[in-house]
Design a protein around this motif. Sequence first.
Motif, mmCIF file in Angstrom:
data_model
loop_
_atom_site.group_PDB
_atom_site.id
_atom_site.type_symbol
_atom_site.label_atom_id
_atom_site.label_comp_id
_atom_site.label_asym_id
_atom_site.label_seq_id
_atom_site.Cartn_x
_atom_site.Cartn_y
_atom_site.Cartn_z
ATOM 1 N N ALA A 40 0.825 -1.208 0.000
ATOM 2 C CA ALA A 40 0.000 0.000 0.000
ATOM 3 C C ALA A 40 0.861 1.261 0.000
ATOM 4 C CB ALA A 40 -0.931 0.004 1.211
ATOM 5 N N ARG A 41 2.012 1.199 0.662
ATOM 6 C CA ARG A 41 2.890 2.375 0.733
ATOM 7 C C ARG A 41 3.829 2.492 -0.463
ATOM 8 N NH1 ARG A 41 3.692 0.994 6.389
ATOM 9 N NH2 ARG A 41 5.671 0.081 5.751
ATOM 10 N N GLY A 42 4.365 1.359 -0.927
ATOM 11 C CA GLY A 42 5.423 1.437 -1.935
ATOM 12 C C GLY A 42 5.164 0.688 -3.227
ATOM 13 N N GLY A 43 4.013 0.045 -3.352
ATOM 14 C CA GLY A 43 3.733 -0.716 -4.560
ATOM 15 C C GLY A 43 4.265 -2.136 -4.471
ATOM 16 N N LEU A 44 3.832 -2.967 -5.408
ATOM 17 C CA LEU A 44 4.173 -4.382 -5.369
ATOM 18 C C LEU A 44 5.668 -4.618 -5.515
ATOM 19 C CD1 LEU A 44 2.781 -7.159 -5.152
ATOM 20 C CD2 LEU A 44 2.767 -7.242 -7.652
ATOM 21 N N LEU A 58 -3.314 -3.374 -11.226
ATOM 22 C CA LEU A 58 -2.523 -2.640 -12.215
ATOM 23 C C LEU A 58 -1.233 -3.374 -12.548
ATOM 24 C CD1 LEU A 58 -3.000 1.024 -10.943
ATOM 25 C CD2 LEU A 58 -3.985 -0.023 -12.988
ATOM 26 N N GLU A 59 -0.634 -3.991 -11.547
ATOM 27 C CA GLU A 59 0.598 -4.749 -11.796
ATOM 28 C C GLU A 59 0.330 -5.951 -12.686
ATOM 29 O OE1 GLU A 59 4.729 -5.201 -11.487
ATOM 30 O OE2 GLU A 59 3.413 -3.550 -10.885
ATOM 31 N N GLU A 81 1.699 -12.799 -15.715
ATOM 32 C CA GLU A 81 1.770 -13.995 -14.878
ATOM 33 C C GLU A 81 0.961 -13.841 -13.593
ATOM 34 O OE1 GLU A 81 5.600 -11.634 -13.893
ATOM 35 O OE2 GLU A 81 4.309 -12.042 -15.624
ATOM 36 N N LEU A 82 0.638 -12.612 -13.225
ATOM 37 C CA LEU A 82 -0.179 -12.379 -12.033
ATOM 38 C C LEU A 82 -1.673 -12.448 -12.328
ATOM 39 C CD1 LEU A 82 1.689 -9.314 -10.468
ATOM 40 C CD2 LEU A 82 1.781 -11.682 -9.675
ATOM 41 N N LEU A 83 -2.030 -12.402 -13.609
ATOM 42 C CA LEU A 83 -3.433 -12.243 -13.976
ATOM 43 C C LEU A 83 -4.294 -13.419 -13.539
ATOM 44 C CD1 LEU A 83 -5.426 -10.383 -15.362
ATOM 45 C CD2 LEU A 83 -4.891 -11.506 -17.530
#
Length: 210
Positions: A38-42, A122-123, A129-131
Motif C-alpha cells: 500500500a505504501r510502496g507498490g508491489l 494494475l501490476e 503472470e499475475l493475472l
Amino acid sequence: MTETNEAGRPGEAHGARKAAGYGTGREALLRAAVRVVARGGLRKLTYRAVAQEAGVTHGLVVHHFGSRDALIEAALAHTIRTSLNTSALGSGTGRLADFSAGVSEMVSSDPDTQAFQYDLLLEARRRPELLTQVRVLYDEYFDATRRELSLMLPEGADDGLTRLVFAALDGLVLHQLVFEEPDVTEAALARLRSLLQLLDPANIPAAERI
C-alpha cells in the motif's frame, strides 16, 4: 519469482521487533505485506521488507510462505476475505438496505487493504503472470455480488448485471480511497439501492407496469 533467501542480521531483527510489535503469526505477516504494498507498490514487496514491517526475522517470512508468489497470492486472498467480511456485500439477508452497507466504513477504516488490491490489479496488467491468480480470487467478489442480487431480486442476476453492480461498487471504493469522501460514497450507494429496487416488479406501481 522466488526471492533468494538471505539471512537477516540479528541486530536488525531485534530492533525491528522492538519498533513494530505487530505479532509473528501468519495473519500478522499478511497484514504487514499489505502495508508494504500500500505504501510502496508491489515492487517493494520482499521478504525483508515484510519482516521489517512485522518486526520479525527474515527467515520467519520464508518459513510461512516459501516464495514471493505464494506471499502475493496469500495476501490477496487475505484482503478479499477482509473486504467481504467488513463491507456487508455478502450480508445474506436479502434486504436491499443491507446491501454493501459497510462499504464506506471499510475504506475509511482500512485503506491499505483496498490500495493493495488496486496496485495488484494494475501490476497484473504489466505482468500477465499475475493475472490468473487475480482473476480467480476476484471471482469471489463477483460470486458474492451475484448471490446477494439473487436474494434481493425475484429474477436473480445474470453476469451482465452482476458485473455492472460490482463495477459501481469497485469504482466507489476507488474514488473514496483517493478523494476520502465517505459521504459521497454513501449517497451513491443509496442511489444504487434505489435503482436495484426498481428491478423488483413488486416495487413498481401497477399503472406503470408494462
